[in-house]
Write a protein that holds these residues in place. Sequence first.
Motif, mmCIF file in Angstrom:
data_model
loop_
_atom_site.group_PDB
_atom_site.id
_atom_site.type_symbol
_atom_site.label_atom_id
_atom_site.label_comp_id
_atom_site.label_asym_id
_atom_site.label_seq_id
_atom_site.Cartn_x
_atom_site.Cartn_y
_atom_site.Cartn_z
ATOM 1 N N ARG A 215 0.831 -1.195 -0.047
ATOM 2 C CA ARG A 215 -0.016 -0.015 -0.082
ATOM 3 C C ARG A 215 0.867 1.174 -0.010
ATOM 4 O O ARG A 215 2.100 1.202 0.404
ATOM 5 C CB ARG A 215 -0.700 0.025 1.242
ATOM 6 C CG ARG A 215 -1.855 -1.052 1.371
ATOM 7 C CD ARG A 215 -2.785 -0.618 2.438
ATOM 8 N NE ARG A 215 -3.931 -1.761 2.624
ATOM 9 C CZ ARG A 215 -4.859 -1.483 3.477
ATOM 10 N NH1 ARG A 215 -5.291 -0.272 4.046
ATOM 11 N NH2 ARG A 215 -5.693 -2.274 3.718
ATOM 12 N N SER B 26 -7.880 2.202 -0.353
ATOM 13 C CA SER B 26 -6.876 2.256 0.753
ATOM 14 C C SER B 26 -5.634 2.237 0.439
ATOM 15 O O SER B 26 -4.628 2.140 1.186
ATOM 16 C CB SER B 26 -7.185 0.705 1.152
ATOM 17 O OG SER B 26 -7.002 -0.061 0.127
ATOM 18 N N HIS C 42 -3.725 0.507 -2.220
ATOM 19 C CA HIS C 42 -3.369 -0.568 -3.129
ATOM 20 C C HIS C 42 -3.274 -0.151 -4.614
ATOM 21 O O HIS C 42 -4.567 0.131 -5.073
ATOM 22 C CB HIS C 42 -4.227 -1.671 -3.104
ATOM 23 C CG HIS C 42 -4.049 -2.698 -1.775
ATOM 24 N ND1 HIS C 42 -4.991 -2.788 -0.739
ATOM 25 C CD2 HIS C 42 -2.659 -3.368 -1.258
ATOM 26 C CE1 HIS C 42 -4.255 -3.585 0.299
ATOM 27 N NE2 HIS C 42 -3.123 -3.925 -0.312
#
Length: 454
Positions: free
Chosen positions: A246, A328, A330
Amino acid sequence: MVRLFGTDGVRGLANREVTPELALSLAQAAAHVLGDGPRAAGRRPFAVLARDPRVSGEFISAAVAAGLAGSGVDVYDAGVIPTPAAAFLIADIGADFGVMISASHNPAPDNGIKIFAAGGTKLPDEVEDRIEAAMQRPPLAPTGAGVGRIRRFADAEDRYVVHLIETLPHRLDGLKVVLDCANGAAAGVSPEVFSLAGAEVVVMGNDPNGININDGVGSTHLAGLAAAVLEHGADAGIAHDGDADRCLAVDAEGRVVDGDQIMAILATAMQARGALRGDTLVATVMSNLGLHRAMRERGIEVLATKVGDRYVLEALGEQNLSLGGEQSGHVIMADHATTGDGLLTGLHLLAEVAHSGRTLAELASIVTVYPQVLVAVRDVDRARVDSDEGVIEAVAAAEAELGESGRVLLRPSGTEPVVRVMVEAADHGTAEAIAARLVEVVRERLALQTTSTP
């Protein structure tokens, strides 16, 4: 029967749910399913193994290595490296598959097992189901020269660093960046690669001890990064999670730049240089309405998928597209990676800051983020969320009330025993009120039945 694999591998409390016995059995089953092709071709299969630095990764990794080698699979043990590095290395050395031991952004007591196919791609559901079924079969048990060897993958990190630097369209010279490595897998490699790319680097969350991963640092705890950016007068902050798949960011004023804004910046930059195939961005149903509107204004289509970067990746492959991701953080840059890569994303985000001469805040302002309320409702029947008439009627009423100024999403979580209620609206008060009404309906209509004993 509950499926073993969730949206991102097998995950749970280490030594309770993710045990050495489970790791061994899962590795043996993966050797059955993913090693069939190489064995049919008359050669021994080989796999890449890696982990993040949480303490339980040591014994889980050992169990996986034993299961693979005991099944006749050669193991290249890369040690502690980011998940996207493991995925890259599988493709780079032509391995038949790979295993990453990590629970990503979860706290240290948790751990997980992610299995990648040849080429470093995540497994389709049907292959995961075959592996789960193979756990009931007797394990492969070669003897003598038939057993696998376990070798240290000595240059794993160096290969990954070279790959990242080679992808950059522009260097980061002149930028000062704070990196939050979440006391995770990126603690060693991320500062190195951002420095090599030309940035002046300040580092935090780079002292992993096995139990402090994601503990008050990383992409799920951005307050410390924001404070550090202001303290050091940095141009931006980049936050990874525990396994560094991430990337979230903080601008020079300490404001969060989320995955939707990052994708918008990258999509716009890639479109300008003709690298955004199909003028299309892939995002999940959780992405903010503001992203959809910003992209539409720029002639970029947004293709929505189920939650989980594996589904984003599937859509990218099926449609031959080049960019996708999740709110998020990603983000999958399909020309350079087969999974979310927080280092790659952060590098390319700052490369656009350096190239454009604009601040991160200016670039992020193309997305007007709609207020979003997200509530996790526990102790309800997740299986009926899409079929209960009362819930369906309540959602329809909420959507009619919002019109084009918001949206509603109810979905069962793939990683937790909850139903997630998400509402976006033009103002926070409206989103909060509608979400509260929907939560009440979900609790009333989907309450789990309990039995009492006399």
